[in-house]
Structures are given as structure tokens and as C-alpha cells.
Motif scaffolding. Structure first.
Motif, PDB file in Angstrom:
ATOM      1  N   ALA A 106       0.835  -1.192   0.000  1.00 26.42           N
ATOM      2  CA  ALA A 106       0.000   0.000   0.000  1.00 26.42           C
ATOM      3  C   ALA A 106       0.873   1.246   0.000  1.00 26.42           C
ATOM      4  CB  ALA A 106      -0.918  -0.015   1.229  1.00 26.42           C
ATOM      5  N   ARG A 107       1.951   1.197   0.780  1.00 30.11           N
ATOM      6  CA  ARG A 107       2.841   2.356   0.839  1.00 30.11           C
ATOM      7  C   ARG A 107       3.453   2.634  -0.517  1.00 30.11           C
ATOM      8  NH1 ARG A 107       6.554   1.235   5.694  1.00 30.11           N
ATOM      9  NH2 ARG A 107       4.925   1.150   7.244  1.00 30.11           N
ATOM     10  N   TRP A 108       3.919   1.555  -1.157  1.00 35.07           N
ATOM     11  CA  TRP A 108       4.537   1.730  -2.468  1.00 35.07           C
ATOM     12  C   TRP A 108       3.540   2.253  -3.480  1.00 35.07           C
ATOM     13  CZ3 TRP A 108       9.257   2.519  -3.408  1.00 35.07           C
ATOM     14  CH2 TRP A 108      10.242   1.938  -2.579  1.00 35.07           C
ATOM     15  N   SER A 109       2.310   1.703  -3.471  1.00 38.24           N
ATOM     16  CA  SER A 109       1.337   2.185  -4.454  1.00 38.24           C
ATOM     17  C   SER A 109       1.038   3.648  -4.210  1.00 38.24           C
ATOM     18  CB  SER A 109       0.036   1.376  -4.420  1.00 38.24           C
ATOM     19  OG  SER A 109       0.122   0.292  -3.586  1.00 38.24           O
ATOM     20  N   ALA A 110       1.005   4.039  -2.946  1.00 39.62           N
ATOM     21  CA  ALA A 110       0.740   5.435  -2.649  1.00 39.62           C
ATOM     22  C   ALA A 110       1.805   6.330  -3.279  1.00 39.62           C
ATOM     23  CB  ALA A 110       0.691   5.646  -1.140  1.00 39.62           C
ATOM     24  N   TRP A 111       3.071   5.928  -3.146  1.00 37.31           N
ATOM     25  CA  TRP A 111       4.165   6.717  -3.737  1.00 37.31           C
ATOM     26  C   TRP A 111       4.044   6.766  -5.254  1.00 37.31           C
ATOM     27  CZ3 TRP A 111       6.867  10.217  -1.558  1.00 37.31           C
ATOM     28  CH2 TRP A 111       7.145  10.141  -0.188  1.00 37.31           C
ATOM     29  N   LEU A 112       3.795   5.602  -5.850  1.00 37.96           N
ATOM     30  CA  LEU A 112       3.677   5.550  -7.310  1.00 37.96           C
ATOM     31  C   LEU A 112       2.574   6.476  -7.796  1.00 37.96           C
ATOM     32  CD1 LEU A 112       4.205   1.815  -8.229  1.00 37.96           C
ATOM     33  CD2 LEU A 112       5.509   3.811  -9.004  1.00 37.96           C
ATOM     34  N   LEU A 113       1.418   6.395  -7.115  1.00 34.16           N
ATOM     35  CA  LEU A 113       0.287   7.215  -7.518  1.00 34.16           C
ATOM     36  C   LEU A 113       0.612   8.696  -7.401  1.00 34.16           C
ATOM     37  CD1 LEU A 113      -2.611   5.146  -5.972  1.00 34.16           C
ATOM     38  CD2 LEU A 113      -2.266   5.665  -8.384  1.00 34.16           C
ATOM     39  N   MET A 114       1.315   9.020  -6.310  1.00 33.42           N
ATOM     40  CA  MET A 114       1.656  10.418  -6.087  1.00 33.42           C
ATOM     41  C   MET A 114       2.520  10.910  -7.251  1.00 33.42           C
ATOM     42  SD  MET A 114       1.738  11.883  -2.603  1.00 33.42           S
ATOM     43  CE  MET A 114       3.204  11.535  -1.659  1.00 33.42           C
ATOM     44  N   ILE A 115       3.458  10.109  -7.665  1.00 33.89           N
ATOM     45  CA  ILE A 115       4.336  10.492  -8.773  1.00 33.89           C
ATOM     46  C   ILE A 115       3.514  10.688 -10.040  1.00 33.89           C
ATOM     47  CG2 ILE A 115       6.185   9.642 -10.286  1.00 33.89           C
ATOM     48  CD1 ILE A 115       7.307   8.277  -7.681  1.00 33.89           C
ATOM     49  N   CYS A 116       2.575   9.742 -10.291  1.00 25.10           N
ATOM     50  CA  CYS A 116       1.706   9.863 -11.469  1.00 25.10           C
ATOM     51  C   CYS A 116       0.931  11.169 -11.433  1.00 25.10           C
ATOM     52  CB  CYS A 116       0.709   8.695 -11.521  1.00 25.10           C
ATOM     53  SG  CYS A 116       1.503   7.144 -11.924  1.00 25.10           S
ATOM     54  N   VAL A 117       0.354  11.469 -10.279  1.00 22.80           N
ATOM     55  CA  VAL A 117      -0.443  12.682 -10.132  1.00 22.80           C
ATOM     56  C   VAL A 117       0.411  13.898 -10.442  1.00 22.80           C
ATOM     57  CG1 VAL A 117      -1.604  14.159  -8.447  1.00 22.80           C
ATOM     58  CG2 VAL A 117      -2.060  11.705  -8.480  1.00 22.80           C
ATOM     59  N   LEU A 118       1.611  13.925  -9.915  1.00 26.31           N
ATOM     60  CA  LEU A 118       2.501  15.059 -10.149  1.00 26.31           C
ATOM     61  C   LEU A 118       2.814  15.191 -11.628  1.00 26.31           C
ATOM     62  CD1 LEU A 118       4.918  14.813  -7.104  1.00 26.31           C
ATOM     63  CD2 LEU A 118       3.168  16.545  -7.567  1.00 26.31           C
ATOM     64  N   LEU A 119       3.071  14.050 -12.295  1.00 25.63           N
ATOM     65  CA  LEU A 119       3.375  14.072 -13.724  1.00 25.63           C
ATOM     66  C   LEU A 119       2.213  14.654 -14.507  1.00 25.63           C
ATOM     67  CD1 LEU A 119       5.243  10.703 -14.297  1.00 25.63           C
ATOM     68  CD2 LEU A 119       6.139  13.041 -14.492  1.00 25.63           C
ATOM     69  N   VAL A 120       0.997  14.170 -14.200  1.00 23.05           N
ATOM     70  CA  VAL A 120      -0.200  14.640 -14.905  1.00 23.05           C
ATOM     71  C   VAL A 120      -0.397  16.127 -14.655  1.00 23.05           C
ATOM     72  CG1 VAL A 120      -2.718  14.498 -14.970  1.00 23.05           C
ATOM     73  CG2 VAL A 120      -1.341  12.418 -14.973  1.00 23.05           C
ATOM     74  N   ALA A 121      -0.243  16.516 -13.412  1.00 24.20           N
ATOM     75  CA  ALA A 121      -0.434  17.921 -13.060  1.00 24.20           C
ATOM     76  C   ALA A 121       0.557  18.794 -13.821  1.00 24.20           C
ATOM     77  CB  ALA A 121      -0.258  18.109 -11.559  1.00 24.20           C
ATOM     78  N   ALA A 122       1.769  18.288 -13.990  1.00 26.75           N
ATOM     79  CA  ALA A 122       2.754  19.045 -14.752  1.00 26.75           C
ATOM     80  C   ALA A 122       2.361  18.952 -16.215  1.00 26.75           C
ATOM     81  CB  ALA A 122       4.147  18.455 -14.544  1.00 26.75           C
TER      82      ALA A 122
END
Ligand SMILES: *[C@@H]1O[C@H](CO)[C@@H](O)[C@H](O)[C@H]1NC(C)=O
Ligand SMILES: *[C@@H]1O[C@H](CO)[C@@H](O)[C@H](O)[C@H]1NC(C)=O
Ligand SMILES: *[C@@H]1O[C@H](CO)[C@@H](O)[C@H](O)[C@H]1NC(C)=O
Ligand SMILES: *[C@@H]1O[C@H](CO)[C@@H](O)[C@H](O)[C@H]1NC(C)=O
Length: 363
Positions: free
Chosen positions: A347-363
């Protein structure tokens, strides 16, 4: 893409919301698993548990008629000393010579005590105030031993009654466990089967007791005493390693018991301190033979714990001891908890991965 259109693409908002929801869920499940009482049991970093061990029981735990007069405790201490765990032994009683280890010979064993007698003795002794975080218990042999030792012919026709006496003793153990919980709710409680006995009248009763014990443990866990674990012990000492009194192991038998206890402690710490499990796993891949926490110590041939533990398969333990079919379910319980720990990591790892995805999309 075109510089004239600075607003994000139309699909990014729903995607962002989806990610946020997933992130929230992941965070929640991680929080849930980490709130289990296990975390308070490990050190703050969750890596090297600092164990204060109270050995509880009767003459076998005392070490009766072993050369060292300390029974299985020296061998256990020796294995702990060569492991990555920090440990000490406490208790209001003491007996024997712990060499070659440097551990104290303190314990909480009362020779000849039945479960009820023991419950009263330990409550009065002050042992519960010694802040032990590992209680290792082997108790109940005397409940079986003091049964009337009728002549062998009669014993042969009443096996069911002997077995029933063992079941009744296991019931008394339930009360004892509840008493322990009221005094030491945060301690890891390792409950061992009774070793086999070469006196048949006692052994039938012991088999009844051992058959019921996994259920007793499972029930305690279900009812909230989440740090109780079952330890196989019936099969550890063979008939050749039992002394003529029928009950007490030889020196070799005691050593084998110490090795089984060590395995049980190591398994439980790996299960309860998930951070500890990780470095060991990666180490095992690199330099398998020398990296087990046992050091040079040789475990009993065929003892399952000598294999570096892969807890994903812990439910496939071979059934070993006679007459306790339910034992496997206790192991399943253990497997469940460590997979919860794994889920938390995921769960921790997926949270990090998702956060990175969100940041990429936002950028
Ligand atoms: C926990 O981790 C910190 C930081 O890495 C370290 O300084 C400390 O000694 C560790 N504590 C224990 C008990 O291992
Ligand atoms: C320790 O864990 C291993 C691997 O799951 C298992 O085979 C073994 O029976 C366990 N030992 C004890 C004493 O619980
Ligand atoms: C491990 O084995 C080596 C070489 O046989 C020995 O020198 C060392 O003392 C042993 N360590 C333990 C903890 O038994
Ligand atoms: C688990 O145990 C089963 C049966 O012993 C075996 O077939 C399987 O390969 C094991 N899986 C892992 C991941 O070790």
C-alpha cells in the motif's frame, strides 16, 4: 501540446480525482494494519527487537535432571546470543548453569505445579511486574502426570477418559491465558505443546491436551489477545531422548527443545517486526549459508526452521505431531498476519507511485 492552449487536457481532472481516491484508500489500509498492537512490541525502528524473556512452566522449564540443571535454557540463550536479537532472561526463580551463554539463569518455573497451582504462584511472585515482553510457556504436564496411574490393562480400556482429562486441562489453560492477558497485555505469549511422555497414562492425556491447545490459542487471538502464538513441542523429543522417569528429556532432548523455542521466537519476531524481515530476505539471496541469524549453530536435522523463512508459504507446514489435526489452522493464523504486513508495504509503495503519477499529470 500547443503553447496556445495552457489548460490541461480534458481527461486530466477525472483521472486526478481517481488517483486521489485511490491514494486515500491506500493510506487508509496502511493506517489500519499499522495500528495493530504488534508495533509497540518491536523497538521504535521495528528492526532489532529487544527481548525480555520470562520462561514459565514446571520442572521441564526448570531444567529438572539435566546436567546443567538449566534444561533447554542454555541452548536457547546460546542461539539468541549468536542472533541479531538482543535478549535477556528474567524471573523470580533461578536454577542451573547457563554456560556457555552469559545469560542469567532466572526463570519462572515451579517444579510439580499444575496449571491452577501455577496461576496462583506466579500471581503472588511479582513476576508480572518484571516487564517481560516474551512469555514462553510450557505448562500442563503435571495435570496429566498426577492422574491415577492405574495398571496397564485398565489404562488400555480407558483411553478416552485419559484424553478427556487432557482436554479438561486445556480448558483450564484458557483461564490461565486470560489471567496472563490481564497482567501483560502487550507481551508476546508463546504457548508450547507438551512434549511426549513415555508413561502411557500420562501420554494419552498429553495428546488430549495438545490436540486442544491450538484451538485454545486460536480462540484467545480471536478474542483480542492478539500476541499469543502456538509452538509445536510434542514431536521434538523422541522416546530415546526421554529419561527413565518418563517425563524429563535428556541433555540432548533439552537442547532440541531450546532450538525449537529459538525458532518460535525468531518466527514471531519476523512476523511482528516486518521491517526486520526485509533485510534478512535480501541478505539470504546474497550469501545464503552464512547469513541465517542462527550463526554457526546447528539446528536439529529435519527441523523446519533451519530453512531461511519465507513466510508467504507458512501455511504449508507439515503436520508433525500425533493427534492434533487443528494445529495447521494456528499456522494459517500466523501467515495471515505477516501477509497483512506485506499488504501494508504494498500500500505504501502504491501510494508513492500514484503520487508520482499525479505530479506528472499535473505538470
Ligand atoms: C533507530 O534509528 C535511528 C536512526 O537511524 C538510530 O539512530 C537509532 O539508533 C535506531 N534505534 C535502534 C534501537 O536501533
Ligand atoms: C517457523 O517458521 C517456519 C517457516 O514458516 C516453519 O516451518 C516452522 O515450523 C516455524 N517454527 C516454529 C517453531 O514455529
Ligand atoms: C563459528 O565458527 C567459527 C569457526 O568454526 C568459530 O571460530 C566461531 O567461534 C563460531 N561462532 C560461534 C558463535 O559459535
Ligand atoms: C509453497 O509451497 C508449495 C507446496 O510445498 C510449493 O509448491 C510452492 O512452490 C511454494 N511456493 C513458494 C512461493 O515457495
Amino acid at each position: 501540446m500547443s503553447p496556445n492552449n495552457p489548460s490541461p487536457p480534458p481527461w486530466s481532472l477525472p483521472l486526478f480525482m481517481l488517483f486521489s481516491i485511490l491514494l486515500l484508500l491506500a493510506g487508509q489500509s496502511a493506517a489500519q494494519t499499522s495500528s495493530s498492537s504488534a508495533s509497540s512490541w518491536c523497538d521504535p525502528n521495528g528492526t532489532t527487537p529487544d527481548l525480555t524473556i520470562l520462561a514459565m512452566g514446571a520442572s521441564i522449564v526448570y531444567g529438572h535432571s539435566s546436567t546443567s540443571e538449566a534444561g533447554f535454557r542454555p541452548r536457547l540463550a546460546q542461539l539468541l546470543e549468536t542472533s541479531d536479537m538482543t535478549a535477556s532472561m528474567v524471573g523470580t526463580q533461578w536454577s542451573g548453569n547457563m554456560l556457555p551463554s552469559t545469560y542469567s539463569n532466572h526463570h519462572e518455573a515451579y517444579e510439580g505445579a499444575t496449571i491452577e497451582e501455577y496461576t496462583a504462584k506466579i500471581a503472588a511472585s511479582g513476576a508480572y511486574d518484571m516487564n517481560a515482553n516474551v512469555l514462553m510457556i510450557l505448562l500442563g504436564t503435571n495435570d496429566c502426570w498426577w492422574l491415577p496411574n492405574t495398571d496397564p490393562e485398565i489404562t488400555a480400556v480407558e483411553p478416552d477418559e485419559r484424553k478427556a482429562a487432557g482436554l479438561a486441562a486445556a480448558k483450564r489453560f484458557t483461564t490461565f491465558l486470560a489471567e496472563i492477558y490481564s497482567h501483560a497485555p502487550d507481551a508476546l505469549v508463546l504457548v508450547a505443546e507438551l512434549p511426549k511422555n513415555s508413561q502411557e497414562h500420562a501420554d494419552r492425556c498429553i495428546q488430549g491436551f495438545d490436540a486442544a491447545l491450538p484451538v485454545v490459542v486460536e480462540k484467545a487471538v480471536e478474542e483480542g489477545q492478539s500476541l499469543v502464538r502456538f509452538v509445536r513441542m510434542y514431536d521434538v523429543v523422541s522416546y530415546e531422548e526421554i529419561q527413565v522417569d518418563g517425563t524429563h528429556p535428556t541433555d540432548r532432548g533439552y537442547d532440541l527443545m531450546g532450538e525449537r523455542w529459538f525458532e518460535a521466537i525468531r518466527n514471531a519476531t519476523e512476523e511482528l517486526c516486518p521491517e526486520r524481515e526485509e533485510p534478512e530476505d535480501s541478505q539470504d539471496q546474497d550469501q545464503e549459508p552464512s547469513s541465517t541469524s542462527v550463526g554457526n549453530a546447528t539446528l536439529a536435522p529435519g527441523s523446519a526452521g533451519s530453512v531461511p523463512s519465507t513466510s508467504s508459504n507458512s501455511s504449508s507446514v507439515l503436520p508433525q505431531s500425533g493427534g492434533n489435526e487443528q494445529a495447521a489452522s494456528a499456522d494459517v493464523e500466523v501467515g495471515k498476519v505477516s501477509s497483512a504486513a506485506r499488504a501494508q508495504m504494498n500500500a505504501r509503495w502504491s501510494a508513492w507511485l500514484l503520487m508520482i503519477c499525479v505530479l506528472l499529470v499535473a505538470a
